[in-house]
Scaffold this motif. Sequence first.
Motif, PDB file in Angstrom:
ATOM      1  N   GLN A 115      31.845 -11.075  49.257  1.00 17.61           N
ATOM      2  CA  GLN A 115      32.894 -10.562  48.377  1.00 17.61           C
ATOM      3  C   GLN A 115      34.123 -11.461  48.384  1.00 17.61           C
ATOM      4  O   GLN A 115      34.708 -11.747  47.334  1.00 17.61           O
ATOM      5  CB  GLN A 115      33.271  -9.142  48.801  1.00 17.61           C
ATOM      6  N   LYS A 116      34.497 -11.933  49.560  1.00 11.42           N
ATOM      7  CA  LYS A 116      35.686 -12.789  49.685  1.00 11.42           C
ATOM      8  C   LYS A 116      35.479 -14.108  48.953  1.00 11.42           C
ATOM      9  O   LYS A 116      36.378 -14.586  48.249  1.00 11.42           O
ATOM     10  CB  LYS A 116      35.965 -13.042  51.166  1.00 11.42           C
ATOM     11  N   ARG A 117      34.294 -14.692  49.091  1.00 13.33           N
ATOM     12  CA  ARG A 117      34.008 -15.959  48.427  1.00 13.33           C
ATOM     13  C   ARG A 117      33.972 -15.793  46.908  1.00 13.33           C
ATOM     14  O   ARG A 117      34.461 -16.658  46.179  1.00 13.33           O
ATOM     15  CB  ARG A 117      32.685 -16.515  48.947  1.00 13.33           C
ATOM     16  N   LEU A 118      33.402 -14.696  46.440  1.00 12.40           N
ATOM     17  CA  LEU A 118      33.345 -14.458  44.993  1.00 12.40           C
ATOM     18  C   LEU A 118      34.738 -14.191  44.420  1.00 12.40           C
ATOM     19  O   LEU A 118      35.061 -14.642  43.321  1.00 12.40           O
ATOM     20  CB  LEU A 118      32.406 -13.292  44.699  1.00 12.40           C
ATOM     21  N   GLU A 146      33.140 -25.303  47.292  1.00 15.33           N
ATOM     22  CA  GLU A 146      34.479 -25.101  47.847  1.00 15.33           C
ATOM     23  C   GLU A 146      34.631 -23.734  48.495  1.00 15.33           C
ATOM     24  O   GLU A 146      35.328 -23.586  49.503  1.00 15.33           O
ATOM     25  CB  GLU A 146      35.516 -25.285  46.733  1.00 15.33           C
ATOM     26  N   VAL A 147      33.985 -22.709  47.925  1.00 10.69           N
ATOM     27  CA  VAL A 147      34.142 -21.353  48.450  1.00 10.69           C
ATOM     28  C   VAL A 147      33.029 -20.946  49.415  1.00 10.69           C
ATOM     29  O   VAL A 147      33.032 -19.823  49.911  1.00 10.69           O
ATOM     30  CB  VAL A 147      34.261 -20.316  47.313  1.00 10.69           C
ATOM     31  N   GLY A 148      32.060 -21.834  49.654  1.00 12.55           N
ATOM     32  CA  GLY A 148      31.084 -21.550  50.702  1.00 12.55           C
ATOM     33  C   GLY A 148      29.668 -21.228  50.271  1.00 12.55           C
ATOM     34  O   GLY A 148      28.885 -20.728  51.086  1.00 12.55           O
ATOM     35  N   PHE A 149      29.306 -21.506  49.010  1.00 12.76           N
ATOM     36  CA  PHE A 149      27.925 -21.290  48.564  1.00 12.76           C
ATOM     37  C   PHE A 149      27.128 -22.586  48.716  1.00 12.76           C
ATOM     38  O   PHE A 149      27.664 -23.682  48.559  1.00 12.76           O
ATOM     39  CB  PHE A 149      27.884 -20.817  47.107  1.00 12.76           C
TER      40      PHE A 149
END
Length: 270
Positions: A223-226, A246-249
């Motif tokens: 949720q935080k990454r999205l 950049e967000v961890g995917f």
Amino acid sequence: MDTSKSTQKTSPIAYSCYHSQNREGEQFAAEHVLSFQISGILTLNNGSKEYIFNPGDFRFIRRNQLIKFIKQPDPNVAFQSISIYLSQQALRDYSIQYNQKTNLIKSPETETVFQLKETSLLKSFMNSLIPYINEDQLINKELQNLKVNEAITILLQCNPELKDILFDFSEPGKIDLEAFMKKNFHFNVQLDRFAYLTGRSLATFKRDFQRIFDNSPSRWLLQKRLQEAYYQIKERGKTPSEVYLEVGFEDLSHFSFAFKKQFGMPPSKI
């Protein structure tokens, strides 16, 4: 193409060469690393600060750090760097042999990445490694140990303030989990790595996480990454291909699927 003629698995000396377009990624620096930027540009980000290294720059990265990187080759020259990894065992052996130790219980948490001033000692040391790489020679164990000890000695002479970091053999202590996760959620690492870096067992990490965030680590991270991806695309005008790493995917297709499930539309439609 990314090559390492001497990798950390077989040698503490590693050579990185990358010829084509920029390469982005992240890594966990498990050991201290001394590196020299031969050509190209390296950008590092530890979650709170960005560091840029140009050709001719020297750097020291302290162990137990999460770091994102961008490797940028020059138009006509490959990205090249050479690194030497200073393992805990090598530093313990050096500490015993030369009676080197820190008087601190734990080294202060200051910088995680250091840009070192160029000295003739550092430059000649790195130059002494290049012929072995260019000629593709396998460096034997005895020479590896000599080079590691030489690197430690030069670091201590040129940067004596690193002594308390080099000879700090303590493991990460229990820290503020909430602050750590809000700073580092965008690093794509396993939960046991997050647990270790916050000074907890995996079971304790999950229990503390549930108490603090009222959510499981996996669901909270997703949720935080999205949410961060949505902000970066809508408010800062970034594209999905610029954001997902950049967000961890790990890959764009997984990111797009999760994004659409969360927000009801693909990221390209925001």
